[in-house]
Design an enzyme around this catalytic site. Structure first.
Site, mmCIF file in Angstrom:
data_model
loop_
_atom_site.group_PDB
_atom_site.id
_atom_site.type_symbol
_atom_site.label_atom_id
_atom_site.label_comp_id
_atom_site.label_asym_id
_atom_site.label_seq_id
_atom_site.Cartn_x
_atom_site.Cartn_y
_atom_site.Cartn_z
ATOM 1 N N CYS A 155 0.830 -1.194 0.000
ATOM 2 C CA CYS A 155 0.000 0.000 0.000
ATOM 3 C C CYS A 155 0.874 1.258 0.000
ATOM 4 O O CYS A 155 1.618 1.473 -0.939
ATOM 5 C CB CYS A 155 -1.010 -0.030 1.144
ATOM 6 S SG CYS A 155 -2.368 1.171 0.935
ATOM 7 N N HIS A 208 -3.942 -4.750 -0.179
ATOM 8 C CA HIS A 208 -3.470 -5.254 1.112
ATOM 9 C C HIS A 208 -3.464 -6.783 1.121
ATOM 10 O O HIS A 208 -4.520 -7.398 1.264
ATOM 11 C CB HIS A 208 -4.363 -4.740 2.249
ATOM 12 C CG HIS A 208 -4.148 -3.299 2.577
ATOM 13 N ND1 HIS A 208 -3.219 -2.887 3.502
ATOM 14 C CD2 HIS A 208 -4.719 -2.168 2.088
ATOM 15 C CE1 HIS A 208 -3.232 -1.565 3.588
ATOM 16 N NE2 HIS A 208 -4.138 -1.113 2.733
ATOM 17 N N GLU A 212 -2.569 -8.638 3.480
ATOM 18 C CA GLU A 212 -3.006 -9.094 4.798
ATOM 19 C C GLU A 212 -4.519 -9.094 4.946
ATOM 20 O O GLU A 212 -5.055 -9.678 5.897
ATOM 21 C CB GLU A 212 -2.361 -8.236 5.895
ATOM 22 C CG GLU A 212 -2.870 -6.815 6.010
ATOM 23 C CD GLU A 212 -2.211 -5.812 5.083
ATOM 24 O OE1 GLU A 212 -2.352 -4.603 5.338
ATOM 25 O OE2 GLU A 212 -1.571 -6.240 4.096
#
Length: 211
Positions: free
Chosen positions: A86, A191, A193
């Site tokens: 990001c 992202h 994650e």
């Protein structure tokens, strides 16, 4: 066991990135959250997370004494694999154009500027799941085929000067880069994650990458 330096400069997605990397590593790598220049300079891999405004994140990174220099030593001089996530990807650019102009790391030439969808129905910030397009053949992105959705939350994007540095695109009222790659460096606007299986696949491939 390889040691991965996950750069700690106060980023809001640091802990979620750490958990995802630990899961992706599955005991094959040591994930170390750190802002210690000595550790970073000697690390086997470097990951730079990031959320928020470009200028604030760059300022926070530079405020950690010796960290930018240590990252440069590891990534640019020693050539260890690097992943920006990001805003961590955006900081690789020459400059950010949010709240004025802020110099970036200038590792990949280009500007970070606000996305401006042609479709009024496409809201900014760009938030939620969206499919990747034109994913290049690259070891880090081998699990991310065209059309695979990943999770975005951002208002600015990294527009690389050289189209050859773009590793994938996304369409949100218009196309813009979703990932970049050059040499031993890679970055993603989305992202990992938060991208479930797709994100874990990317992180696992990054940890195996031998550029």
């Amino acid at each position: 066991m390889q040691r991965v330096a996950l750069i700690d400069y106060g980023s809001g997605n640091l802990r979620s990135a750490e958990k995802a990397l630990v899961r992706a590593a599955d005991g094959r790598a040591e994930i170390v959250v750190t802002h210690d220049p000595g550790f970073i300079a000697a690390a086997d891999r470097v990951v730079l997370p990031g959320v928020g405004a470009f200028a604030a994140c760059m300022g926070a990174l530079e405020a950690r004494t010796g960290v930018v220099e240590a990252m440069t030593q590891a990534v640019r001089t020693r050539g260890v694999p690097f992943l920006g996530i990001c805003v961590g990807m955006q900081l690789m650019a020459t400059r950010g154009l949010e709240f004025g102009e802020t110099a970036g790391l200038d590792w990949i030439a280009g500007d970070v500027r606000r996305i401006e969808p042609d479709d009024p129905a496409a809201k900014v910030p760009h938030m939620g799941w969206n499919a990747l397009l034109d994913v290049i053949d690259h070891p880090v992105f081998r699990g991310l085929k065209d059309g695979r959705p990943v999770y975005f939350t951002h208002s600015f994007a990294f527009f690389a000067k050289d189209p050859a540095d773009v590793a994938a695109y996304v369409d949100h009222g218009g196309r813009f880069p979703a990932a970049v790659a050059r040499g031993n460096m890679a970055g993603v606007q989305f992202h990992p994650e938060k991208s479930q299986g797709a994100g874990l696949s990317l992180l696992a491939d990054f940890l195996e990458w031998r550029p």
